[in-house]
Design a protein around this motif. Structure first.
Motif, PDB file in Angstrom:
ATOM      1  N   ALA A 197       1.728  18.335  29.611  1.00  0.00           N
ATOM      2  CA  ALA A 197       2.836  17.124  29.279  1.00  0.00           C
ATOM      3  C   ALA A 197       1.926  15.624  28.840  1.00  0.00           C
ATOM      4  CB  ALA A 197       3.520  16.926  30.623  1.00  0.00           C
ATOM      5  N   ILE A 198       2.463  15.151  28.035  1.00  0.00           N
ATOM      6  CA  ILE A 198       1.961  14.032  27.133  1.00  0.00           C
ATOM      7  C   ILE A 198       2.886  13.030  27.272  1.00  0.00           C
ATOM      8  CG2 ILE A 198       0.776  13.100  25.160  1.00  0.00           C
ATOM      9  CD1 ILE A 198       0.170  16.093  24.331  1.00  0.00           C
ATOM     10  N   GLY A 199       2.577  11.773  28.008  1.00  0.00           N
ATOM     11  CA  GLY A 199       3.629  10.724  28.120  1.00  0.00           C
ATOM     12  C   GLY A 199       4.753  11.016  28.901  1.00  0.00           C
ATOM     13  N   ASP A 200       5.929  10.538  28.442  1.00  0.00           N
ATOM     14  CA  ASP A 200       6.991  11.047  29.167  1.00  0.00           C
ATOM     15  C   ASP A 200       7.990  11.785  28.478  1.00  0.00           C
ATOM     16  OD1 ASP A 200       6.640   8.860  31.064  1.00  0.00           O
ATOM     17  OD2 ASP A 200       7.456   7.232  29.698  1.00  0.00           O
ATOM     18  N   GLU A 201       7.756  12.399  27.348  1.00  0.00           N
ATOM     19  CA  GLU A 201       8.486  13.084  26.594  1.00  0.00           C
ATOM     20  C   GLU A 201       8.034  14.608  26.245  1.00  0.00           C
ATOM     21  OE1 GLU A 201      11.314   9.630  24.519  1.00  0.00           O
ATOM     22  OE2 GLU A 201       9.480  10.601  23.335  1.00  0.00           O
ATOM     23  N   VAL A 202       6.897  14.783  25.877  1.00  0.00           N
ATOM     24  CA  VAL A 202       6.223  15.839  25.188  1.00  0.00           C
ATOM     25  C   VAL A 202       5.630  16.746  25.966  1.00  0.00           C
ATOM     26  CG1 VAL A 202       4.756  16.496  23.512  1.00  0.00           C
ATOM     27  CG2 VAL A 202       5.951  14.716  22.712  1.00  0.00           C
ATOM     28  N   VAL A 203       6.028  17.947  26.005  1.00  0.00           N
ATOM     29  CA  VAL A 203       5.410  19.070  26.504  1.00  0.00           C
ATOM     30  C   VAL A 203       4.972  20.209  25.747  1.00  0.00           C
ATOM     31  CG1 VAL A 203       5.751  20.783  28.559  1.00  0.00           C
ATOM     32  CG2 VAL A 203       6.977  18.445  28.826  1.00  0.00           C
ATOM     33  N   LEU A 204       3.707  20.389  25.802  1.00  0.00           N
ATOM     34  CA  LEU A 204       3.307  21.615  25.106  1.00  0.00           C
ATOM     35  C   LEU A 204       2.808  22.965  25.860  1.00  0.00           C
ATOM     36  CD1 LEU A 204       0.579  19.571  22.912  1.00  0.00           C
ATOM     37  CD2 LEU A 204       3.256  19.832  22.389  1.00  0.00           C
ATOM     38  N   GLU A 205       2.557  24.125  25.109  1.00  0.00           N
ATOM     39  CA  GLU A 205       2.141  24.992  25.792  1.00  0.00           C
ATOM     40  C   GLU A 205       0.831  25.600  25.125  1.00  0.00           C
ATOM     41  OE1 GLU A 205       3.534  29.750  26.851  1.00  0.00           O
ATOM     42  OE2 GLU A 205       4.906  28.265  27.166  1.00  0.00           O
ATOM     43  N   ALA A 206      -0.249  25.662  25.536  1.00  0.00           N
ATOM     44  CA  ALA A 206      -1.286  26.396  24.926  1.00  0.00           C
ATOM     45  C   ALA A 206      -1.182  27.715  24.780  1.00  0.00           C
ATOM     46  CB  ALA A 206      -2.461  26.390  25.932  1.00  0.00           C
ATOM     47  N   THR A 207      -1.442  28.362  23.515  1.00  0.00           N
ATOM     48  CA  THR A 207      -1.164  29.586  22.960  1.00  0.00           C
ATOM     49  C   THR A 207      -2.619  30.385  22.916  1.00  0.00           C
ATOM     50  OG1 THR A 207      -0.902  28.807  20.707  1.00  0.00           O
ATOM     51  CG2 THR A 207       1.108  28.923  22.165  1.00  0.00           C
ATOM     52  N   LEU A 208      -3.180  30.253  21.764  1.00  0.00           N
ATOM     53  CA  LEU A 208      -4.485  31.265  21.445  1.00  0.00           C
ATOM     54  C   LEU A 208      -5.814  30.100  21.174  1.00  0.00           C
ATOM     55  CD1 LEU A 208      -3.142  33.886  19.196  1.00  0.00           C
ATOM     56  CD2 LEU A 208      -3.851  34.089  21.588  1.00  0.00           C
ATOM     57  N   PRO A 209      -6.969  30.337  21.743  1.00  0.00           N
ATOM     58  CA  PRO A 209      -8.002  29.789  21.173  1.00  0.00           C
ATOM     59  C   PRO A 209      -7.977  29.827  19.729  1.00  0.00           C
ATOM     60  CG  PRO A 209      -8.751  31.911  22.221  1.00  0.00           C
ATOM     61  CD  PRO A 209      -7.065  31.500  22.183  1.00  0.00           C
ATOM     62  N   THR A 210      -8.687  28.897  19.104  1.00  0.00           N
ATOM     63  CA  THR A 210      -8.853  28.863  17.746  1.00  0.00           C
ATOM     64  C   THR A 210     -10.072  29.461  16.894  1.00  0.00           C
ATOM     65  OG1 THR A 210      -7.695  26.642  17.811  1.00  0.00           O
ATOM     66  CG2 THR A 210      -8.595  27.334  15.655  1.00  0.00           C
ATOM     67  N   PRO A 211     -10.006  30.608  16.362  1.00  0.00           N
ATOM     68  CA  PRO A 211     -10.931  31.204  15.672  1.00  0.00           C
ATOM     69  C   PRO A 211     -11.756  30.259  14.694  1.00  0.00           C
ATOM     70  CG  PRO A 211      -9.286  32.806  15.715  1.00  0.00           C
ATOM     71  CD  PRO A 211      -8.818  31.422  16.187  1.00  0.00           C
ATOM     72  N   ARG A 212     -12.978  30.105  14.462  1.00  0.00           N
ATOM     73  CA  ARG A 212     -13.543  29.137  13.709  1.00  0.00           C
ATOM     74  C   ARG A 212     -14.144  29.851  12.392  1.00  0.00           C
ATOM     75  NH1 ARG A 212     -11.012  25.057  15.726  1.00  0.00           N
ATOM     76  NH2 ARG A 212     -11.481  24.448  13.312  1.00  0.00           N
ATOM     77  N   CYS A 213     -14.042  29.101  11.349  1.00  0.00           N
ATOM     78  CA  CYS A 213     -14.645  29.648  10.052  1.00  0.00           C
ATOM     79  C   CYS A 213     -15.602  28.775   9.673  1.00  0.00           C
ATOM     80  CB  CYS A 213     -13.378  29.538   8.900  1.00  0.00           C
ATOM     81  SG  CYS A 213     -12.566  28.129   8.863  1.00  0.00           S
ATOM     82  N   ILE A 214     -15.820  28.641   8.445  1.00  0.00           N
ATOM     83  CA  ILE A 214     -17.033  27.651   7.630  1.00  0.00           C
ATOM     84  C   ILE A 214     -16.856  26.156   7.784  1.00  0.00           C
ATOM     85  CG2 ILE A 214     -15.920  28.036   5.293  1.00  0.00           C
ATOM     86  CD1 ILE A 214     -19.851  28.258   6.203  1.00  0.00           C
ATOM     87  N   ILE A 215     -15.431  25.660   8.198  1.00  0.00           N
ATOM     88  CA  ILE A 215     -15.179  24.307   8.003  1.00  0.00           C
ATOM     89  C   ILE A 215     -15.989  23.462   8.949  1.00  0.00           C
ATOM     90  CG2 ILE A 215     -13.363  22.812   8.341  1.00  0.00           C
ATOM     91  CD1 ILE A 215     -11.393  24.666   6.939  1.00  0.00           C
ATOM     92  N   PRO A 216     -16.220  23.787  10.086  1.00  0.00           N
ATOM     93  CA  PRO A 216     -16.934  23.007  10.889  1.00  0.00           C
ATOM     94  C   PRO A 216     -18.414  22.483  10.378  1.00  0.00           C
ATOM     95  CG  PRO A 216     -15.949  24.410  12.343  1.00  0.00           C
ATOM     96  CD  PRO A 216     -15.659  24.993  10.826  1.00  0.00           C
ATOM     97  N   SER A 217     -18.883  23.350   9.659  1.00  0.00           N
ATOM     98  CA  SER A 217     -20.261  23.183   9.247  1.00  0.00           C
ATOM     99  C   SER A 217     -20.437  22.391   7.799  1.00  0.00           C
ATOM    100  CB  SER A 217     -20.925  24.381   8.935  1.00  0.00           C
ATOM    101  OG  SER A 217     -20.558  25.303   7.798  1.00  0.00           O
ATOM    102  N   ILE A 218     -19.131  22.239   7.012  1.00  0.00           N
ATOM    103  CA  ILE A 218     -19.278  21.455   5.804  1.00  0.00           C
ATOM    104  C   ILE A 218     -19.062  20.124   6.107  1.00  0.00           C
ATOM    105  CG2 ILE A 218     -18.317  23.618   4.674  1.00  0.00           C
ATOM    106  CD1 ILE A 218     -15.716  22.432   4.250  1.00  0.00           C
ATOM    107  N   ALA A 219     -19.438  19.222   5.024  1.00  0.00           N
ATOM    108  CA  ALA A 219     -19.196  17.673   4.920  1.00  0.00           C
ATOM    109  C   ALA A 219     -17.846  17.329   5.095  1.00  0.00           C
ATOM    110  CB  ALA A 219     -19.828  17.078   3.785  1.00  0.00           C
ATOM    111  N   HIS A 220     -17.784  16.487   6.122  1.00  0.00           N
ATOM    112  CA  HIS A 220     -16.243  15.849   6.201  1.00  0.00           C
ATOM    113  C   HIS A 220     -16.692  14.417   5.994  1.00  0.00           C
ATOM    114  CE1 HIS A 220     -15.361  19.692   8.207  1.00  0.00           C
ATOM    115  NE2 HIS A 220     -14.319  19.519   8.278  1.00  0.00           N
ATOM    116  N   GLY A 221     -16.839  13.681   4.973  1.00  0.00           N
ATOM    117  CA  GLY A 221     -17.222  12.408   4.534  1.00  0.00           C
ATOM    118  C   GLY A 221     -18.381  11.946   4.991  1.00  0.00           C
ATOM    119  N   PRO A 222     -18.675  10.738   4.854  1.00  0.00           N
ATOM    120  CA  PRO A 222     -19.931  10.175   5.113  1.00  0.00           C
ATOM    121  C   PRO A 222     -20.549  10.293   6.321  1.00  0.00           C
ATOM    122  CG  PRO A 222     -18.641   8.475   4.668  1.00  0.00           C
ATOM    123  CD  PRO A 222     -17.719   9.525   4.416  1.00  0.00           C
ATOM    124  N   GLY A 223     -19.356  10.261   7.406  1.00  0.00           N
ATOM    125  CA  GLY A 223     -19.772  10.270   8.849  1.00  0.00           C
ATOM    126  C   GLY A 223     -20.317  11.418   9.447  1.00  0.00           C
TER     127      GLY A 223
END
Length: 272
Positions: A197-223
């Protein structure tokens, strides 16, 4: 108190994230999230999962103007252009170095080029034909209902999991590398099936863990410059059993939307 620590929207798939302080969340995720995508001449969708083709797209900024239902794109050094216009296609094509088109209409079948990392442990067990360092064409299952998702309508990470990963890696890891929609100020990720539950309105349900690919290792801007070693850290510490699928290196999790509404940074987060 556990709170909503960050909100990220990606109006153009695989472009830079838009940082928000508040947003509406519907059954299909954040208002304006992943509503546009680039397509190559061969009909495949633009995604950072093949960085040789699309890595530069992460430097393109995108802003969703809800009052006009338009997305404004800006390539580095360029002027803002509106997605869906010839000017936008020309600007992004020039930035990528080849002709592409930008659309909000998904074809009947959407496929992507997927590059498999050569780091041991980064290929999931269900990808039986994948070769380290190889590429294949994959069906994109979430491209429907006017959105260009890879899987679920929301992707989340928690500050607790990010802190633990930074300790494992020996350096601070920016959540931008995982392209989440929401960053939850929680000590750990919720388990599959738990409600959030987030705030007064939104409710989510966790489904699956996220399999990772190459994306976390590549550049995401100067930071967040390229960091291939992050894949080694992930594979060594986060290879788990994905229910019904097999083992994969995962980080973060997908969630479905049970109750719609508006969320704001700092909203209370309750897991049950």
């Amino acid at each position: 108190m556990n709170t909503l620590a960050g909100i990220r929207r990606h109006p153009l798939k695989s472009a830079a994230a838009e940082h928000l302080t508040a947003t509406a969340i519907g059954k299909r995720g954040l208002d304006g999230d992943r509503t546009w995508a680039c397509f190559d001449a061969d009909g495949t969708i633009g995604t950072g999962k093949q960085p040789r083709l699309w890595g530069a797209l992460l430097d393109v900024t995108a802003h969703f103007a809800a009052d006009r239902d338009e997305v404004e794109l800006t390539v580095p050094g360029g002027a803002p252009v509106t997605a869906g216009t010839p000017e936008a296609d020309a600007a992004v094509s020039a930035w990528l170095g080849r002709p592409i088109r930008i659309t909000r209409t998904a074809p009947q079948q959407v496929k992507r080029h997927h590059w498999w990392p050569d780091e041991p442990g980064m290929i999931p067990e269900w990808a039986t034909d994948a070769e380290p360092g190889g590429e294949d064409l994959q069906q994109v299952g979430g491209a429907a209902d006017g959105r260009f998702f890879d899987f679920g309508p929301l992707h989340l990470v928690t500050t607790g999991a990010m802190d633990a990963l930074s300790a494992e890696h020996g350096d601070t890891v920016d959540p931008v590398r995982f392209r989440p929609n929401l960053i939850l100020g929680l000590p750990a990720d919720p388990r599959q099936g738990q409600r959030i539950a987030i705030g007064d309105e939104v409710v989510l349900e966790a489904t699956l863990p996220t399999p990772r690919c190459i994306i976390p290792s590549i550049a995401h801007g100067p930071g967040a410059p390229a960091d291939k070693g992050l894949l080694k850290t992930l594979a060594a510490n986060h290879r788990i059993e994905v229910p019904g699928l097999g083992k994969a290196t995962c980080f973060g999790f997908y969630a479905d939307v049970l109750s719609e509404g508006t969320v704001r940074e700092g909203d209370r987060v309750v897991v049950s």
